[in-house]
Write a protein that holds these residues in place. Sequence first.
Motif, mmCIF file in Angstrom:
data_model
loop_
_atom_site.group_PDB
_atom_site.id
_atom_site.type_symbol
_atom_site.label_atom_id
_atom_site.label_comp_id
_atom_site.label_asym_id
_atom_site.label_seq_id
_atom_site.Cartn_x
_atom_site.Cartn_y
_atom_site.Cartn_z
ATOM 1 N N ARG A 52 12.859 22.172 39.524
ATOM 2 C CA ARG A 52 13.454 22.892 38.342
ATOM 3 C C ARG A 52 12.226 22.890 37.367
ATOM 4 O O ARG A 52 11.388 21.445 36.800
ATOM 5 N N ASP A 56 17.344 28.307 34.777
ATOM 6 C CA ASP A 56 17.613 28.225 36.118
ATOM 7 C C ASP A 56 15.950 28.790 36.830
ATOM 8 O O ASP A 56 15.768 28.960 37.618
ATOM 9 N N TYR A 86 26.517 30.327 34.102
ATOM 10 C CA TYR A 86 25.176 30.198 33.070
ATOM 11 C C TYR A 86 25.629 30.076 31.453
ATOM 12 O O TYR A 86 24.881 30.178 30.785
ATOM 13 N N VAL A 111 19.564 32.990 48.118
ATOM 14 C CA VAL A 111 19.998 31.969 46.715
ATOM 15 C C VAL A 111 19.507 30.174 47.206
ATOM 16 O O VAL A 111 19.744 29.815 48.394
ATOM 17 N N VAL A 112 18.442 30.025 46.170
ATOM 18 C CA VAL A 112 17.948 28.418 46.340
ATOM 19 C C VAL A 112 18.621 28.044 45.608
ATOM 20 O O VAL A 112 18.543 28.176 44.523
ATOM 21 N N LYS A 113 18.600 26.147 45.502
ATOM 22 C CA LYS A 113 18.790 25.612 44.751
ATOM 23 C C LYS A 113 17.723 24.446 44.287
ATOM 24 O O LYS A 113 16.249 24.214 45.013
ATOM 25 N N PRO A 114 17.469 23.710 43.294
ATOM 26 C CA PRO A 114 16.332 23.763 42.986
ATOM 27 C C PRO A 114 16.139 21.699 44.015
ATOM 28 O O PRO A 114 17.104 22.053 44.323
ATOM 29 N N ARG A 115 14.645 21.461 44.225
ATOM 30 C CA ARG A 115 14.993 20.443 45.972
ATOM 31 C C ARG A 115 14.524 21.243 46.997
ATOM 32 O O ARG A 115 15.110 20.508 47.688
ATOM 33 N N ASP A 116 15.508 22.304 47.039
ATOM 34 C CA ASP A 116 15.796 22.946 48.259
ATOM 35 C C ASP A 116 14.040 23.609 49.192
ATOM 36 O O ASP A 116 13.385 23.777 47.786
ATOM 37 N N THR A 168 16.685 31.265 41.965
ATOM 38 C CA THR A 168 17.791 30.626 42.168
ATOM 39 C C THR A 168 18.979 31.297 41.799
ATOM 40 O O THR A 168 18.718 32.259 41.616
ATOM 41 N N LYS A 169 19.604 30.618 41.609
ATOM 42 C CA LYS A 169 21.077 31.467 41.570
ATOM 43 C C LYS A 169 20.912 33.133 41.038
ATOM 44 O O LYS A 169 20.843 33.906 40.922
ATOM 45 N N CYS A 221 19.741 20.859 31.591
ATOM 46 C CA CYS A 221 18.818 20.596 33.015
ATOM 47 C C CYS A 221 17.806 20.745 32.887
ATOM 48 O O CYS A 221 16.604 21.314 33.337
#
Lengths: 555, 555
Positions: free
Chosen positions: B138, B145, B271, B120-125, B96-97, B174
């Motif tokens: 997450r 993160d 953040y 860089v990925v995001k949650p649910r990617d 993640t970022k 989050c």
Amino acid sequence: MRREKDKIKIIPLGGVDEIGKNLTVIEYREEIAVIDCGLSFPDEEMFGIDLVIPDVTYLIKNREKVKGIFLTHGHEDHIGALPYVLKELNVPVYGTKLTIGIVETKLKEHNLLSKVDLKVVKPRDIIKLNSMSIEFIRQSHSIADSVAIAIHTPMGVVLHTGDFKVDYTPIDGCVADFARFAELGKRGVLAMMCDSTNVERPGYTMSETTVGETFNTVFTKAKGRIIVATFASNIHRIQQIVEAAERYNRKVAVSGRSMENIVAVAIELGYLKVKEGVLIGIDAINRYADNKIVIITTGSQGEPMSALTRMAAQEHKKVKIQEGDMVVISANPIPGNEKLVSRVINQLFKKGAEVIYEALADVHVSGHACQEELKLMHTLIKPRFFIPVHGEYRHLKQHKELATNLGMPKANVVIPEIGGVIELTRSSIKKTDTVVAGKVFVDGLGVGDVGNIVLRDRKHLSQDGIVTVVVTIEKVSGTVIAGPDIISRGFVYVRESEDLMEESKEIVKTALLECEEKHITEWATIKSNIKDVLRIFLYERTKRKPMILPIIMEV
Amino acid sequence: MRREKDKIKIIPLGGVDEIGKNLTVIEYREEIAVIDCGLSFPDEEMFGIDLVIPDVTYLIKNREKVKGIFLTHGHEDHIGALPYVLKELNVPVYGTKLTIGIVETKLKEHNLLSKVDLKVVKPRDIIKLNSMSIEFIRQSHSIADSVAIAIHTPMGVVLHTGDFKVDYTPIDGCVADFARFAELGKRGVLAMMCDSTNVERPGYTMSETTVGETFNTVFTKAKGRIIVATFASNIHRIQQIVEAAERYNRKVAVSGRSMENIVAVAIELGYLKVKEGVLIGIDAINRYADNKIVIITTGSQGEPMSALTRMAAQEHKKVKIQEGDMVVISANPIPGNEKLVSRVINQLFKKGAEVIYEALADVHVSGHACQEELKLMHTLIKPRFFIPVHGEYRHLKQHKELATNLGMPKANVVIPEIGGVIELTRSSIKKTDTVVAGKVFVDGLGVGDVGNIVLRDRKHLSQDGIVTVVVTIEKVSGTVIAGPDIISRGFVYVRESEDLMEESKEIVKTALLECEEKHITEWATIKSNIKDVLRIFLYERTKRKPMILPIIMEV
């Protein structure tokens, strides 16, 4: 008898601003009474040191004044320095029966027993010196036969609580002598020194009997052998294990030198009661079914050579851990020992044992008073002046807070320092000068021969090892006739670093040539040149700083 | 697509049977996904070692299979080995970022940033490989993160929880993606690997917000500067300190390299939110009144070179501790660090600061799930098979207990080992063979060049030092022409041990003479004779066992 300049001096030579090596000097007129004479264990910076004892130079300088050493109880941090101190200063030692019994086994090991005057006292006994009287008052602690000590002087009473907790249901039924504490408090106590170990913990320490209840549960559940590790000196804990064994029809064997010693002393002196036929030798355990056996052992702190640690590593000669064993670690890890204890727990689990430890059940209670118990003692004694003892600075500081929260004026509390002299009069307390004090390291047979230089070298060696450079030089001409040879230990894995070693040789050769060209002949200069070039070269190549030891031989 | 012999291999190369250096290999058909790539810190037996990283020989041997390293979060024990591993195995790194932001600063320090493919990925990617898909979900943890990782294969889903706790009121709002965990659970999860760190603690871990409440109390009470030490990576903790500072109208300065690095990254990536003008340079603190200053610093573990430790020792260039300072140690000591932390607390008190630490107030919460939170995760995921991870053996064992108490069959749980291969099919889990795995020591620039021999030598040197014996021998005749010279380091204090050294020389001389008489000319034999006689002599005299290093020069 009262004199204008009468005062009591209190000088801690250990046990304040630290945990361990408790020793307090009480000096009045021409007399000194010493309370306790303990050791501490080395911290991780004290490489290779076996024990630490207090520096007693002050007592030796004033040897004619010292009337005796008065012991509060038989823990190592209160009696462990006796064999070393008594060699320098042979004075009578006073203590309760069990305490003196433990001291005897200790002195025997040091071949000192016949040379020392040991005196057994009972609670409420008073030893009269010329101008002081020393009174022993029953306390509760994690070892039987503990006492507080009250020093009576014409100036007033100084009370040292010793290590204590409040236990209304102690195993031996001997509750602390609150009546006497209250009586002293009512008559007026000039100053109190009080145990600060648990001052950061709110509430009360649980009674020792609560651990017995946990043992009952454990003994009910266990299907194989039960192995309980605890402090050898905790006779009450051992009594409870023995009673549980008797209740569940199991035999008891003991393992570990200090455990064997203390159990023998405690049985002999009547502090530990074991029914006929219950105690068996460790060699006999295999003659009984597993569910008929309890083994009481040392090693609750994961000490590398202790019985439990050897069992866990399958290195114990008599006990191999097996599936079905139930191991109870009936102690909390002392700060610094957490990893050692954890290693033993992991090994035991891997061997198939069930392990019960503090995180999982109430298998231990502390021997020291928490905040509410301390408040009880302060309230009973109501001293005019207060000196918190037995704790690191943080504990002494918190204990001062606790006392002032109970109404004591801040100015009446002194936080003591090792070697710092505290002078008491009827109406004042103050720090005056300091005396020689500190740590004396015991390493093997050496007492005090390892100092800071040796320790600094050991630390340096432990980090990056040593690189030795040897050259033989012809005396007259100053030319190198053999070497330089380079030998390292603890620095790099030599087989994979042959290039580095070859290059190091070249570097040293060049430095030697330069010295020759510049007609430098002082060995010290040549050595320091070798050191400098090699240190820089090795650091550049490895980012390590081994000790560099240049040796020049002359023929 | 289903094949008869289809199976998923799970191979932990670190992070099981230990705390730290987490690295798990997930292998399916011709692909390997690596989860995390962490380091651990040396224990007290690993003299001079800076870091420990996992042995990744298995990955290097199978380098063509490795599709990437997938990170759960940015803690050292999950990313710290990346600079070393990526040098050997340059594969894409997904995170993640914030995690990737922290990795970037780390790779920059190792001059690797331009050489590595960071994604860089995001949650649910979901990252699709050929036969596996990697999904990020997450989580809540003590660093922002954080994610769990689900590996989707035709055989089923393997879920790795990563480090986590349940926090319904996290600072960034989050909350962990319980919906997705429940969905996966409903569809069926083949196997779960789950964090075991806090499995011994009953109940729930408190929310991070509870620490904020303590900060409010502290900020109300403080009359001078406030200095808060915490983990640099705990952005949420830092956010709460910043918000308290803003509320009480104080400026914030940051001290300590890792704290400065992470705060910079966290602000840049959004953040950490700090109002305009609140953050000031550490050089500027003296321009403000003491009660207008908050300093956030490293050193919550008492690390010897950290900012707080230097402040406590009055060795910090910009911050001197003074009367009226309020120091908050917002962390619990990690096992093994208790004494270091205690030393710092004592020093701070002595300098006149107030110190707030775990024993006195709720200034820290754990980042790991306690028993009830673990039960929630097990209940949501309902995996067929279970592999407890991230813990010493005792934790893995307890976690197995917890799972079986929730109804999982014992046979469906496997306690993993480092390098042990676990094979999963739709209906079975079993340990098969093992692969090369273990510890690689980083010491200065050396990675893996310090092995057990070097460590054993360092330990030996640390205990009793070294005694070097040098003799120069005439090649042809075999007679001694210079020496023996004896030089010791870390053994005894030389000035007080001249006699011992002189006697040692005599002992060696006699041994050399005997060799000459017996016509022994092999150096190895001569050296071992010297070693033997000297070892025995020194042990008798000192009860110490220094390393003895005989060196023979030939001219």
